[in-house]
Motif scaffolding. Structure first.
Motif, PDB file in Angstrom:
ATOM      1  N   ALA A   1       8.063  16.913  -2.946  1.00 43.59           N
ATOM      2  CA  ALA A   1       8.102  15.496  -3.254  1.00 43.59           C
ATOM      3  C   ALA A   1       9.619  14.982  -3.731  1.00 43.59           C
ATOM      4  CB  ALA A   1       7.486  15.173  -4.379  1.00 43.59           C
ATOM      5  N   VAL A   2      10.320  15.623  -4.298  1.00 44.65           N
ATOM      6  CA  VAL A   2      11.604  15.341  -4.517  1.00 44.65           C
ATOM      7  C   VAL A   2      12.519  15.372  -3.255  1.00 44.65           C
ATOM      8  CG1 VAL A   2      14.025  16.018  -5.610  1.00 44.65           C
ATOM      9  CG2 VAL A   2      11.873  15.966  -7.008  1.00 44.65           C
TER      10      VAL A   2
ATOM     11  N   ILE B   1       4.897  10.232   2.163  1.00 45.41           N
ATOM     12  CA  ILE B   1       4.092  10.081   0.822  1.00 45.41           C
ATOM     13  C   ILE B   1       5.007   9.537  -0.041  1.00 45.41           C
ATOM     14  CG2 ILE B   1       3.075  11.630  -0.945  1.00 45.41           C
ATOM     15  CD1 ILE B   1       2.482  13.680   1.192  1.00 45.41           C
ATOM     16  N   ASP B   2       4.231   8.456  -0.682  1.00 48.21           N
ATOM     17  CA  ASP B   2       4.938   7.662  -1.774  1.00 48.21           C
ATOM     18  C   ASP B   2       4.998   8.041  -2.949  1.00 48.21           C
ATOM     19  OD1 ASP B   2       6.039   5.423   0.161  1.00 48.21           O
ATOM     20  OD2 ASP B   2       3.808   5.370   0.475  1.00 48.21           O
TER      21      ASP B   2
ATOM     22  N   MET C   1       0.806  -1.107  -0.163  1.00 43.24           N
ATOM     23  CA  MET C   1       0.006  -0.133   0.237  1.00 43.24           C
ATOM     24  C   MET C   1       0.649   1.388   0.019  1.00 43.24           C
ATOM     25  SD  MET C   1      -2.612   1.334   2.860  1.00 43.24           S
ATOM     26  CE  MET C   1      -1.188   2.385   3.710  1.00 43.24           C
ATOM     27  N   ALA C   2       0.412   2.193  -0.810  1.00 41.84           N
ATOM     28  CA  ALA C   2       1.233   3.543  -0.761  1.00 41.84           C
ATOM     29  C   ALA C   2       0.435   4.466  -0.210  1.00 41.84           C
ATOM     30  CB  ALA C   2       1.846   3.712  -2.250  1.00 41.84           C
ATOM     31  N   ASN C   3       0.978   5.481   0.269  1.00 44.03           N
ATOM     32  CA  ASN C   3       0.341   6.882   0.596  1.00 44.03           C
ATOM     33  C   ASN C   3       0.484   7.830  -0.678  1.00 44.03           C
ATOM     34  OD1 ASN C   3      -0.501   6.216   3.215  1.00 44.03           O
ATOM     35  ND2 ASN C   3       1.473   7.155   3.881  1.00 44.03           N
ATOM     36  N   ILE C   4      -0.786   8.202  -1.160  1.00 42.70           N
ATOM     37  CA  ILE C   4      -0.791   8.952  -2.474  1.00 42.70           C
ATOM     38  C   ILE C   4      -1.288  10.289  -2.441  1.00 42.70           C
ATOM     39  CG2 ILE C   4      -1.318   9.071  -4.890  1.00 42.70           C
ATOM     40  CD1 ILE C   4      -1.435   6.029  -4.886  1.00 42.70           C
TER      41      ILE C   4
ATOM     42  N   VAL D   1      -5.253   7.411  -0.179  1.00 39.90           N
ATOM     43  CA  VAL D   1      -5.250   8.503  -1.125  1.00 39.90           C
ATOM     44  C   VAL D   1      -5.629   9.733  -0.239  1.00 39.90           C
ATOM     45  CG1 VAL D   1      -6.196   9.857  -2.928  1.00 39.90           C
ATOM     46  CG2 VAL D   1      -6.042   7.315  -3.058  1.00 39.90           C
ATOM     47  N   ILE D   2      -4.463  10.738  -0.279  1.00 38.86           N
ATOM     48  CA  ILE D   2      -4.866  12.023   0.336  1.00 38.86           C
ATOM     49  C   ILE D   2      -5.129  12.797  -0.751  1.00 38.86           C
ATOM     50  CG2 ILE D   2      -3.959  13.769   1.734  1.00 38.86           C
ATOM     51  CD1 ILE D   2      -2.046  11.756   2.771  1.00 38.86           C
TER      52      ILE D   2
END
Length: 242
Positions: free
Chosen positions: A112-113, A69-70, A1-4, A28-29
C-alpha cells in the motif's frame, strides 16, 4: 468513491465493514480464506499470499476505471489457543498467528505504501491504511494467547511507524483496538471463559457489535481528519482505558 481492499471480509467485523463501506458508496474488494461471495481467496498462513492478493486486487480495481487502491483495511485475524506445556504446538501456533495476524498485514502495508507513493505521493492524493488490532495489544491476553497479544501489539507499533514515516506524503495510518466483539471468535471465547465473569469486566455491560466497529472503519476510511494519522481508537466498553 474509494477503492478499498478489506481483508477478513466474510464474517464478523469484516462482513459488517463491507456493508457499511458499500452503503457509503465505496467499492470494496474483499478477501477471505476460502473466497466465494465475490471475495478473493487468500490463505495468509501461506507465505506470500498477501502479495498475490494485492496483485489480484489491483486487477479488480481496474474494473472501476482506475487501477488504484485508495484504502487498505487489515482486518483478517485468527485467535487460537497455545499450551505452553506443548513445545511443538506452542511454536506452531506462534508461527501461524504471526503469519496471519501480523506478517500478512505488514506485507499488505508495504504494498500500500509503495502504491500510494507511485500514485500521488508527495503532497498529493496519498492513501489510508486502517489496521484492526485488539485491546490485547495494550493490556495482554490470557495465558493461552501470548501470541495473539504480541501480534496485535506489533500491529499497533507498525501503524505508528507508518504514520510517522509517511504523513508528509499524505499517507495516513490508523489503528482500531476492539475489546470483545460479538463475532464467532468472541462467542467461543466467552463460552470457554465464563461469559458472566468476562462481562463483569466491561463497565458498559456488553461487548461491542460488529456494526459499531464497522462504523469506525467507515469513518476512518473517508471522514477522519488527516491530523489524526497515527491514532489508535479504542472500542471496548471502558474495559481498558488509557
Amino acid at each position: 468513491m474509494a477503492n478499498i481492499l478489506l481483508t477478513g471480509a466474510s464474517r464478523g467485523i469484516g462482513a459488517a465493514a463491507r456493508v457499511a463501506l458499500e452503503q457509503a458508496g465505496h467499492s470494496v474488494i474483499g478477501q477471505s480464506t476460502a473466497g466465494g461471495d465475490s471475495l478473493i481467496a487468500a490463505d495468509f498462513a501461506n507465505p506470500r499470499a498477501a502479495d498475490a492478493l494485492w496483485a489480484k486486487a489491483l486487477e479488480l480495481a481496474a474494473a472501476t476505471g482506475e487501477r488504484r487502491i485508495d484504502v487498505l483495511v487489515n482486518n483478517a485475524g485468527v485467535f487460537e489457543a497455545a499450551d505452553i506445556a506443548d513445545g511443538d504446538g506452542f511454536a506452531a501456533t506462534w508461527a501461524r498467528s504471526h503469519a496471519i495476524n501480523l506478517q500478512s498485514a505488514a506485507d499488505l502495508c508495504r504494498h500500500a505504501v509503495l502504491h500510494f507513493q507511485e500514485n500521488g505521493g508527495g503532497k498529493g492524493r496519498g492513501g489510508r491504511i486502517i489496521n484492526v488490532a485488539s485491546r490485547a495489544g495494550h493490556r495482554g491476553d490470557s495465558p493461552q494467547h501470548w501470541h495473539y497479544a504480541a501480534a496485535k501489539a506489533g500491529m499497533l507499533a507498525m501503524t505508528k511507524t507508518i504514520a510517522r514515516g509517511y504523513a508528509g506524503q499524505n499517507i495516513l495510518a490508523f489503528a482500531i483496538t476492539p475489546g470483545f466483539t460479538m463475532t464467532g471468535m468472541a462467542e467461543e471465547y466467552l463460552a470457554s471463559r465464563g461469559g458472566d465473569k468476562l462481562l463483569a469486566d466491561i463497565p458498559l455491560g456488553r461487548v461491542a457489535s460488529p456494526q459499531e466497529v464497522a462504523e469506525m472503519i467507515r469513518w476512518l476510511a473517508s471522514d477522519a481528519p488527516a491530523s489524526m494519522t497515527g491514532a489508535t481508537l479504542d472500542i471496548n466498553g471502558a474495559s481498558y482505558v488509557r
